[in-house]
Scaffold this motif. Structure first.
Motif, mmCIF file in Angstrom:
data_model
loop_
_atom_site.group_PDB
_atom_site.id
_atom_site.type_symbol
_atom_site.label_atom_id
_atom_site.label_comp_id
_atom_site.label_asym_id
_atom_site.label_seq_id
_atom_site.Cartn_x
_atom_site.Cartn_y
_atom_site.Cartn_z
ATOM 1 N N PHE A 112 0.834 -1.207 0.000
ATOM 2 C CA PHE A 112 0.000 0.000 0.000
ATOM 3 C C PHE A 112 0.869 1.257 0.000
ATOM 4 C CE2 PHE A 112 -3.346 -2.734 2.262
ATOM 5 C CZ PHE A 112 -4.066 -2.939 1.104
ATOM 6 N N GLU A 113 1.967 1.217 0.744
ATOM 7 C CA GLU A 113 2.853 2.385 0.797
ATOM 8 C C GLU A 113 3.515 2.628 -0.559
ATOM 9 O OE1 GLU A 113 5.485 1.684 4.084
ATOM 10 O OE2 GLU A 113 4.162 2.694 5.514
ATOM 11 N N GLU A 114 3.881 1.550 -1.250
ATOM 12 C CA GLU A 114 4.451 1.725 -2.588
ATOM 13 C C GLU A 114 3.397 2.280 -3.543
ATOM 14 O OE1 GLU A 114 6.895 -0.632 -6.112
ATOM 15 O OE2 GLU A 114 6.355 -1.709 -4.278
ATOM 16 N N ALA A 115 2.159 1.824 -3.381
ATOM 17 C CA ALA A 115 1.076 2.321 -4.238
ATOM 18 C C ALA A 115 0.908 3.832 -4.086
ATOM 19 C CB ALA A 115 -0.230 1.597 -3.901
ATOM 20 N N VAL A 116 0.868 4.317 -2.833
ATOM 21 C CA VAL A 116 0.642 5.757 -2.621
ATOM 22 C C VAL A 116 1.896 6.586 -2.906
ATOM 23 C CG1 VAL A 116 -1.223 5.374 -0.980
ATOM 24 C CG2 VAL A 116 1.114 5.612 -0.129
ATOM 25 N N SER A 117 3.052 5.914 -3.009
ATOM 26 C CA SER A 117 4.254 6.647 -3.412
ATOM 27 C C SER A 117 4.205 7.011 -4.894
ATOM 28 C CB SER A 117 5.515 5.824 -3.119
ATOM 29 O OG SER A 117 5.660 4.755 -4.035
ATOM 30 N N LEU A 118 3.387 6.277 -5.647
ATOM 31 C CA LEU A 118 3.236 6.541 -7.079
ATOM 32 C C LEU A 118 2.090 7.503 -7.361
ATOM 33 C CD1 LEU A 118 3.617 2.881 -8.408
ATOM 34 C CD2 LEU A 118 5.320 4.689 -8.537
ATOM 35 N N ASN A 119 1.010 7.369 -6.596
ATOM 36 C CA ASN A 119 -0.182 8.212 -6.782
ATOM 37 C C ASN A 119 -0.882 8.391 -5.446
ATOM 38 O OD1 ASN A 119 -0.698 8.853 -9.709
ATOM 39 N ND2 ASN A 119 -0.498 6.642 -9.888
ATOM 40 N N ASP A 120 -1.583 9.501 -5.292
ATOM 41 C CA ASP A 120 -2.428 9.698 -4.104
ATOM 42 C C ASP A 120 -3.692 8.873 -4.298
ATOM 43 O OD1 ASP A 120 -0.615 11.378 -2.947
ATOM 44 O OD2 ASP A 120 -1.562 13.211 -3.658
ATOM 45 N N TYR A 121 -3.609 7.615 -3.916
ATOM 46 C CA TYR A 121 -4.671 6.655 -4.206
ATOM 47 C C TYR A 121 -5.503 6.425 -2.952
ATOM 48 C CZ TYR A 121 -6.784 2.556 -6.488
ATOM 49 O OH TYR A 121 -7.651 1.665 -7.063
ATOM 50 N N GLU A 122 -6.734 6.919 -2.978
ATOM 51 C CA GLU A 122 -7.603 6.869 -1.801
ATOM 52 C C GLU A 122 -7.766 5.466 -1.211
ATOM 53 O OE1 GLU A 122 -12.279 7.611 -0.518
ATOM 54 O OE2 GLU A 122 -11.654 7.660 -2.619
ATOM 55 N N PRO A 123 -8.046 4.427 -2.022
ATOM 56 C CA PRO A 123 -8.228 3.101 -1.419
ATOM 57 C C PRO A 123 -7.016 2.614 -0.627
ATOM 58 C CG PRO A 123 -9.080 3.130 -3.646
ATOM 59 C CD PRO A 123 -8.345 4.417 -3.463
ATOM 60 N N SER A 124 -5.811 2.934 -1.101
ATOM 61 C CA SER A 124 -4.608 2.499 -0.377
ATOM 62 C C SER A 124 -4.414 3.300 0.906
ATOM 63 C CB SER A 124 -3.372 2.618 -1.274
ATOM 64 O OG SER A 124 -3.398 1.647 -2.292
ATOM 65 N N PHE A 125 -4.687 4.596 0.870
ATOM 66 C CA PHE A 125 -4.612 5.397 2.097
ATOM 67 C C PHE A 125 -5.623 4.882 3.127
ATOM 68 C CE2 PHE A 125 -2.877 9.071 -0.542
ATOM 69 C CZ PHE A 125 -1.619 9.014 0.032
ATOM 70 N N TYR A 126 -6.814 4.580 2.650
ATOM 71 C CA TYR A 126 -7.860 4.074 3.539
ATOM 72 C C TYR A 126 -7.451 2.733 4.159
ATOM 73 C CZ TYR A 126 -12.270 1.940 4.952
ATOM 74 O OH TYR A 126 -13.253 1.301 5.664
ATOM 75 N N ALA A 127 -6.922 1.844 3.319
ATOM 76 C CA ALA A 127 -6.472 0.540 3.814
ATOM 77 C C ALA A 127 -5.362 0.704 4.838
ATOM 78 C CB ALA A 127 -6.003 -0.325 2.649
ATOM 79 N N LEU A 128 -4.463 1.663 4.597
ATOM 80 C CA LEU A 128 -3.373 1.907 5.544
ATOM 81 C C LEU A 128 -3.904 2.418 6.878
ATOM 82 C CD1 LEU A 128 -0.672 3.499 3.207
ATOM 83 C CD2 LEU A 128 -0.393 1.423 4.580
ATOM 84 N N SER A 129 -4.922 3.268 6.839
ATOM 85 C CA SER A 129 -5.477 3.785 8.093
ATOM 86 C C SER A 129 -6.052 2.658 8.943
ATOM 87 C CB SER A 129 -6.540 4.856 7.816
ATOM 88 O OG SER A 129 -7.708 4.290 7.232
ATOM 89 N N GLU A 130 -6.666 1.678 8.283
ATOM 90 C CA GLU A 130 -7.218 0.529 9.003
ATOM 91 C C GLU A 130 -6.110 -0.354 9.579
ATOM 92 O OE1 GLU A 130 -10.236 -3.265 8.230
ATOM 93 O OE2 GLU A 130 -9.602 -1.987 6.561
ATOM 94 N N ILE A 131 -5.108 -0.664 8.751
ATOM 95 C CA ILE A 131 -4.027 -1.551 9.198
ATOM 96 C C ILE A 131 -3.200 -0.896 10.300
ATOM 97 C CG2 ILE A 131 -1.877 -2.685 8.517
ATOM 98 C CD1 ILE A 131 -3.059 -3.276 5.851
ATOM 99 N N TYR A 132 -2.900 0.382 10.145
ATOM 100 C CA TYR A 132 -2.111 1.067 11.179
ATOM 101 C C TYR A 132 -2.840 1.061 12.524
ATOM 102 C CZ TYR A 132 1.318 2.894 7.811
ATOM 103 O OH TYR A 132 2.309 3.031 6.869
ATOM 104 N N ASN A 133 -4.157 1.149 12.480
ATOM 105 C CA ASN A 133 -4.921 1.022 13.725
ATOM 106 C C ASN A 133 -4.738 -0.369 14.323
ATOM 107 O OD1 ASN A 133 -6.643 3.210 14.883
ATOM 108 N ND2 ASN A 133 -7.277 3.433 12.754
ATOM 109 N N ASP A 134 -4.838 -1.396 13.474
ATOM 110 C CA ASP A 134 -4.662 -2.768 13.950
ATOM 111 C C ASP A 134 -3.275 -2.979 14.548
ATOM 112 O OD1 ASP A 134 -7.214 -3.409 13.123
ATOM 113 O OD2 ASP A 134 -6.565 -4.234 11.185
ATOM 114 N N LEU A 135 -2.276 -2.291 13.982
ATOM 115 C CA LEU A 135 -0.903 -2.421 14.464
ATOM 116 C C LEU A 135 -0.592 -1.442 15.595
ATOM 117 C CD1 LEU A 135 0.940 -2.765 11.009
ATOM 118 C CD2 LEU A 135 0.363 -4.600 12.619
ATOM 119 N N GLN A 136 -1.619 -0.681 16.004
ATOM 120 C CA GLN A 136 -1.492 0.317 17.068
ATOM 121 C C GLN A 136 -0.464 1.403 16.730
ATOM 122 O OE1 GLN A 136 -0.953 -1.706 20.860
ATOM 123 N NE2 GLN A 136 -3.067 -2.435 20.837
#
Length: 258
Positions: free
Chosen positions: A163-187
């Motif tokens: 997901f981080e590589e994806a958003v490094s190429l484009n401001d891609y909403e689905p990947s940012f959203y997925a990261l927000s969920e995973i980062y919460n899970d990882l505290q």
């Protein structure tokens, strides 16, 4: 006599090889068939086009003939033949960008995202400048799809990298959203808030992600940081979303904060 036969066979082989290695410019009849095939293809007459391309291929192994056969078979959903000829095109001219895009599309549709990623990486590598943005878009979507797969398999760290590589190429909403969920899970709450904000700011018209969804994960991250006021503020926004499940989840979390 034996030496003479060997010499004759050698000459025949050399002649055949030189004939097949000739480009379209060197074989007028092949060029004529090729152009006629392209004309048929533009009119949507794919089978007649294929017949002409295959006839041209008997006279020349020009990479463009292989490419046209590949995309023609792709348009007929005959993917095995499409892949075969697109790969022949690449063997003939590895730095020609177009077949990589077509291969990436075939593999992406069939959910073979790893092969799609390899193809799109080469597409981006060899594409002229005017196609670079399109190539990055294809790469972004493929990286995101691989991230979703990794997340569903419980491989969270792999998912984060994708997901981080994806958003490094484009401001891609689905990947940012997925990261927000995973980062919460990882505290990793600060990162979750940052990703949620980027999901909000990169939202495109017609997005399939509920508008309040990143606010929900932003609220959960603030809750993790024990910033209750900010948690409530964002969960209240999520509670107003049209999505029933999202509203219910936001209400449940708000009740816990009371």
């Amino acid at each position: 006599m034996k030496k003479l036969m060997i010499s004759i066979l050698t000459i025949v082989c050399i002649f055949s090889t030189s004939l097949l290695s000739q480009s379209l410019q060197e074989v007028p009849e092949a060029a004529k068939l090729y152009n006629a095939g392209r004309a048929d293809k533009k009119l949507g007459q794919i089978r007649p086009a294929i017949e002409k391309f295959e006839a041209a291929m008997k006279l020349s192994d020009d990479y463009r003939i292989f490419y046209q056969l590949g995309v023609s078979y792709k348009s007929l959903n005959e993917t095995e033949k499409a892949i075969e000829y697109l790969n022949k095109c690449i063997e003939a001219k590895a730095d020609f960008f177009a077949p990589y895009n077509s291969l990436g599309s075939i593999y992406y549709i069939s959910q073979n995202y790893k092969k799609a990623l390899d193809a799109y990486r080469n597409y981006e590598k060899y594409a002229p400048v005017k196609y670079k943005d399109k190539a990055k878009e294809q790469l972004t979507k493929t990286l995101h799809a691989l991230g979703v797969q990794a997340k569903s398999d419980g491989k969270f760290q792999d998912a984060v990298k994708l997901f981080e590589e994806a958003v490094s190429l484009n401001d891609y909403e689905p990947s940012f959203y997925a990261l927000s969920e995973i980062y919460n899970d990882l505290q990793q709450f600060e990162k979750a808030i940052e990703a949620a904000d980027k999901a909000i700011n990169s939202r495109q018209k017609g997005s399939s992600i509920p508008k309040g969804a990143p606010y929900f994960y932003k609220g959960m991250a603030f809750k993790g940081l024990n910033n209750i006021d900010k948690a409530r503020e964002n969960l209240e926004i999520a509670k107003k979303d049209r999505n029933k499940d999202l509203r219910r989840n936001a209400e449940i979390e708000l009740d816990k904060l009371r």
